[in-house]
Design a protein around this motif. Structure first.
Motif, PDB file in Angstrom:
ATOM      1  N   LYS A 271       0.825  -1.208   0.000  1.00 31.39           N
ATOM      2  CA  LYS A 271       0.000   0.000   0.000  1.00 31.39           C
ATOM      3  C   LYS A 271       0.862   1.262   0.000  1.00 31.39           C
ATOM      4  CE  LYS A 271      -3.654   2.261   2.676  1.00 31.39           C
ATOM      5  NZ  LYS A 271      -4.521   2.166   3.887  1.00 31.39           N
ATOM      6  N   ASP A 272       1.920   1.264   0.815  1.00 35.12           N
ATOM      7  CA  ASP A 272       2.788   2.440   0.891  1.00 35.12           C
ATOM      8  C   ASP A 272       3.531   2.672  -0.428  1.00 35.12           C
ATOM      9  OD1 ASP A 272       1.952   2.752   3.491  1.00 35.12           O
ATOM     10  OD2 ASP A 272       3.703   1.729   4.352  1.00 35.12           O
ATOM     11  N   TYR A 273       4.085   1.607  -0.994  1.00 29.78           N
ATOM     12  CA  TYR A 273       4.826   1.774  -2.248  1.00 29.78           C
ATOM     13  C   TYR A 273       3.891   2.091  -3.409  1.00 29.78           C
ATOM     14  CZ  TYR A 273       9.455   0.517  -0.563  1.00 29.78           C
ATOM     15  OH  TYR A 273      10.680   0.536   0.073  1.00 29.78           O
ATOM     16  N   SER A 274       2.667   1.610  -3.356  1.00 29.73           N
ATOM     17  CA  SER A 274       1.708   1.961  -4.411  1.00 29.73           C
ATOM     18  C   SER A 274       1.379   3.445  -4.379  1.00 29.73           C
ATOM     19  CB  SER A 274       0.430   1.126  -4.246  1.00 29.73           C
ATOM     20  OG  SER A 274       0.695  -0.238  -4.431  1.00 29.73           O
ATOM     21  N   GLN A 275       1.170   3.973  -3.178  1.00 33.47           N
ATOM     22  CA  GLN A 275       0.883   5.396  -3.066  1.00 33.47           C
ATOM     23  C   GLN A 275       2.092   6.238  -3.478  1.00 33.47           C
ATOM     24  OE1 GLN A 275      -2.138   6.696  -2.327  1.00 33.47           O
ATOM     25  NE2 GLN A 275      -1.208   8.685  -2.835  1.00 33.47           N
ATOM     26  N   ALA A 276       3.286   5.793  -3.094  1.00 36.17           N
ATOM     27  CA  ALA A 276       4.489   6.514  -3.499  1.00 36.17           C
ATOM     28  C   ALA A 276       4.665   6.483  -5.011  1.00 36.17           C
ATOM     29  CB  ALA A 276       5.707   5.910  -2.809  1.00 36.17           C
ATOM     30  N   TYR A 277       4.349   5.368  -5.624  1.00 37.26           N
ATOM     31  CA  TYR A 277       4.467   5.265  -7.082  1.00 37.26           C
ATOM     32  C   TYR A 277       3.441   6.165  -7.778  1.00 37.26           C
ATOM     33  CZ  TYR A 277       4.484   3.162 -11.727  1.00 37.26           C
ATOM     34  OH  TYR A 277       4.564   2.953 -13.097  1.00 37.26           O
ATOM     35  N   ILE A 278       2.243   6.247  -7.208  1.00 38.91           N
ATOM     36  CA  ILE A 278       1.218   7.128  -7.784  1.00 38.91           C
ATOM     37  C   ILE A 278       1.642   8.588  -7.672  1.00 38.91           C
ATOM     38  CG2 ILE A 278      -1.153   7.926  -7.507  1.00 38.91           C
ATOM     39  CD1 ILE A 278      -1.897   5.083  -6.686  1.00 38.91           C
ATOM     40  N   ASP A 279       2.168   8.947  -6.501  1.00 34.47           N
ATOM     41  CA  ASP A 279       2.618  10.330  -6.313  1.00 34.47           C
ATOM     42  C   ASP A 279       3.786  10.671  -7.224  1.00 34.47           C
ATOM     43  OD1 ASP A 279       0.677  10.481  -4.399  1.00 34.47           O
ATOM     44  OD2 ASP A 279       2.047  10.237  -2.700  1.00 34.47           O
ATOM     45  N   LEU A 280       4.611   9.682  -7.503  1.00 38.93           N
ATOM     46  CA  LEU A 280       5.754   9.934  -8.375  1.00 38.93           C
ATOM     47  C   LEU A 280       5.334  10.070  -9.831  1.00 38.93           C
ATOM     48  CD1 LEU A 280       8.870  10.191  -8.350  1.00 38.93           C
ATOM     49  CD2 LEU A 280       8.972   7.720  -8.714  1.00 38.93           C
ATOM     50  N   MET A 281       4.260   9.451 -10.202  1.00 40.96           N
ATOM     51  CA  MET A 281       3.830   9.473 -11.593  1.00 40.96           C
ATOM     52  C   MET A 281       2.884  10.625 -11.925  1.00 40.96           C
ATOM     53  SD  MET A 281       5.335   6.897 -13.113  1.00 40.96           S
ATOM     54  CE  MET A 281       4.344   6.684 -14.585  1.00 40.96           C
ATOM     55  N   ASP A 282       2.268  11.259 -10.924  1.00 37.14           N
ATOM     56  CA  ASP A 282       1.265  12.284 -11.245  1.00 37.14           C
ATOM     57  C   ASP A 282       1.865  13.674 -11.489  1.00 37.14           C
ATOM     58  OD1 ASP A 282       2.065  13.010  -8.734  1.00 37.14           O
ATOM     59  OD2 ASP A 282       0.122  12.703  -7.773  1.00 37.14           O
ATOM     60  N   ASN A 283       3.161  13.868 -11.259  1.00 42.28           N
ATOM     61  CA  ASN A 283       3.834  15.154 -11.485  1.00 42.28           C
ATOM     62  C   ASN A 283       3.214  16.293 -10.670  1.00 42.28           C
ATOM     63  OD1 ASN A 283       5.659  14.070 -13.376  1.00 42.28           O
ATOM     64  ND2 ASN A 283       4.116  14.266 -15.010  1.00 42.28           N
ATOM     65  N   ASP A 284       2.638  15.930  -9.519  1.00 45.40           N
ATOM     66  CA  ASP A 284       2.072  16.938  -8.625  1.00 45.40           C
ATOM     67  C   ASP A 284       3.096  17.258  -7.546  1.00 45.40           C
ATOM     68  OD1 ASP A 284       0.595  18.626  -7.097  1.00 45.40           O
ATOM     69  OD2 ASP A 284      -1.042  17.207  -6.694  1.00 45.40           O
ATOM     70  N   PRO A 285       3.579  18.497  -7.433  1.00 46.11           N
ATOM     71  CA  PRO A 285       4.597  18.819  -6.424  1.00 46.11           C
ATOM     72  C   PRO A 285       4.084  18.725  -5.000  1.00 46.11           C
ATOM     73  CG  PRO A 285       3.847  20.814  -7.517  1.00 46.11           C
ATOM     74  CD  PRO A 285       3.233  19.670  -8.256  1.00 46.11           C
ATOM     75  N   ASN A 286       2.767  18.698  -4.794  1.00 42.60           N
ATOM     76  CA  ASN A 286       2.216  18.623  -3.434  1.00 42.60           C
ATOM     77  C   ASN A 286       2.142  17.191  -2.891  1.00 42.60           C
ATOM     78  OD1 ASN A 286       1.765  21.450  -3.384  1.00 42.60           O
ATOM     79  ND2 ASN A 286      -0.165  21.188  -4.502  1.00 42.60           N
ATOM     80  N   THR A 287       2.240  16.247  -3.732  1.00 44.05           N
ATOM     81  CA  THR A 287       2.207  14.839  -3.293  1.00 44.05           C
ATOM     82  C   THR A 287       3.623  14.285  -3.356  1.00 44.05           C
ATOM     83  OG1 THR A 287       1.704  14.185  -5.564  1.00 44.05           O
ATOM     84  CG2 THR A 287      -0.159  14.503  -4.083  1.00 44.05           C
ATOM     85  N   LYS A 288       4.225  14.118  -2.181  1.00 39.23           N
ATOM     86  CA  LYS A 288       5.611  13.658  -2.106  1.00 39.23           C
ATOM     87  C   LYS A 288       5.782  12.553  -1.062  1.00 39.23           C
ATOM     88  CE  LYS A 288       7.601  18.122  -3.482  1.00 39.23           C
ATOM     89  NZ  LYS A 288       8.548  19.189  -3.130  1.00 39.23           N
ATOM     90  N   SER A 289       4.867  11.609  -1.045  1.00 36.80           N
ATOM     91  CA  SER A 289       4.999  10.502  -0.077  1.00 36.80           C
ATOM     92  C   SER A 289       6.200   9.608  -0.393  1.00 36.80           C
ATOM     93  CB  SER A 289       3.725   9.660  -0.079  1.00 36.80           C
ATOM     94  OG  SER A 289       3.491   9.109  -1.363  1.00 36.80           O
ATOM     95  N   TYR A 290       6.688   9.650  -1.622  1.00 37.53           N
ATOM     96  CA  TYR A 290       7.831   8.829  -2.015  1.00 37.53           C
ATOM     97  C   TYR A 290       9.117   9.264  -1.339  1.00 37.53           C
ATOM     98  CZ  TYR A 290       8.263  12.796  -5.201  1.00 37.53           C
ATOM     99  OH  TYR A 290       8.357  14.063  -5.727  1.00 37.53           O
ATOM    100  N   GLU A 291       9.150  10.499  -0.812  1.00 37.12           N
ATOM    101  CA  GLU A 291      10.380  10.970  -0.169  1.00 37.12           C
ATOM    102  C   GLU A 291      10.684  10.219   1.122  1.00 37.12           C
ATOM    103  OE1 GLU A 291      10.008  15.154   0.347  1.00 37.12           O
ATOM    104  OE2 GLU A 291      10.370  15.620  -1.769  1.00 37.12           O
ATOM    105  N   GLU A 292       9.694   9.571   1.706  1.00 39.06           N
ATOM    106  CA  GLU A 292       9.929   8.800   2.923  1.00 39.06           C
ATOM    107  C   GLU A 292      10.795   7.568   2.660  1.00 39.06           C
ATOM    108  OE1 GLU A 292       6.166   7.773   4.490  1.00 39.06           O
ATOM    109  OE2 GLU A 292       5.499   9.854   4.817  1.00 39.06           O
TER     110      GLU A 292
END
Length: 243
Positions: A126-147
């Motif tokens: 679940k965590d890596y899926s959300q990080a992958y989604i945030d990385l693919m959407d090019n939205d600067p406000n979604t940065k869960s992948y930085e964890e």
């Protein structure tokens, strides 16, 4: 002078006889030390004999205690269908019904381990899926992948495609492990049911020491059309198992 010589010769012969007979008289009468030694040896032999008898008796009792006694099936015998249905309704209930309590830690340990593996791998997926989604959407406000990044590492245009592939591979890996844990859980459940059924079916199988194996020579009849009985038959070994 002649009488003096006769007297001296008689005295010498008497002394020689005294020397020869003296040790014999001493040998016939045992000393106090010899008596004490004889008594100690006799008491030691008696103690050794008592210990030997005691050891033999204990060995016989231990052997008699180790003889496997047959189970009295007139008092209780597990029902195969009940054991199977109990195991289907509740994992481990079939083993409890069969009175094989030592199998419960194995079954419940496997179930708890599989549930924990499913939960942990599911959370990681679940965590890596959300990080992958945030990385693919090019939205600067979604940065869960930085964890998940190491200290000092940043994602920019030069390494974006690399990290996208990394997060995708990890997401797929944890999903595969989660699914595998679910299949293993189903396998543990199925094994518990099969074990309860087989254990109840073979509960009256004799495994006592009455089992015996006999080997003896035998004549094997070939059933051929030869005229000589030696050509129709053959010698072999007959194996007979009694249970």
């Amino acid at each position: 002078m002649k009488g003096l010589l006769i007297f001296l010769m008689s005295l010498c012969s008497f002394s020689v006889m005294a020397e020869e007979t003296g040790p014999a008289f001493l040998a016939d009468k045992p000393s106090q030390e010899q008596l004490m030694t004889t008594e100690m040896s006799a008491s030691h032999d008696s103690v050794m004999t008592a210990d030997t008898v005691k050891a033999v008796t204990m060995a016989k009792d231990k052997t008699a205690h180790q003889v496997h006694q047959r189970r009295d099936w007139t008092t209780w015998r597990p029902d195969v269908k009940k054991a199977m249905w109990y195991a289907i309704v509740l994992p481990g209930a079939g083993q409890i019904y069969n009175r094989k309590y030592w199998k419960l830690p194995i079954i419940y340990g496997g179930i708890v381990g599989c549930i924990y593996a499913m939960s942990w791998n599911g959370q990681q997926y679940k965590d890596y899926s959300q990080a992958y989604i945030d990385l693919m959407d090019n939205d600067p406000n979604t940065k869960s992948y930085e964890e998940f990044l190491h200290l000092g590492n940043k994602i920019d245009a030069s390494n974006l495609s690399y990290y996208q592939q990394v997060f995708k591979n990890r997401k797929d890996k944890f999903r595969r492990w989660r699914d595998l844990s679910a299949f293993v859980l189903i396998g543990v459940y199925a094994i518990s049911v099969i074990d309860a059924y087989v254990d109840a079916s073979l509960s009256d199988f004799d495994i006592s020491r009455d089992l015996s194996l006999h080997l003896e020579p035998a004549v094997i009849h070939g059933g051929g059309t030869y005229s000589s009985p030696l050509q129709n038959n053959a010698l072999g070994i007959n194996c007979c198992i009694t249970f």
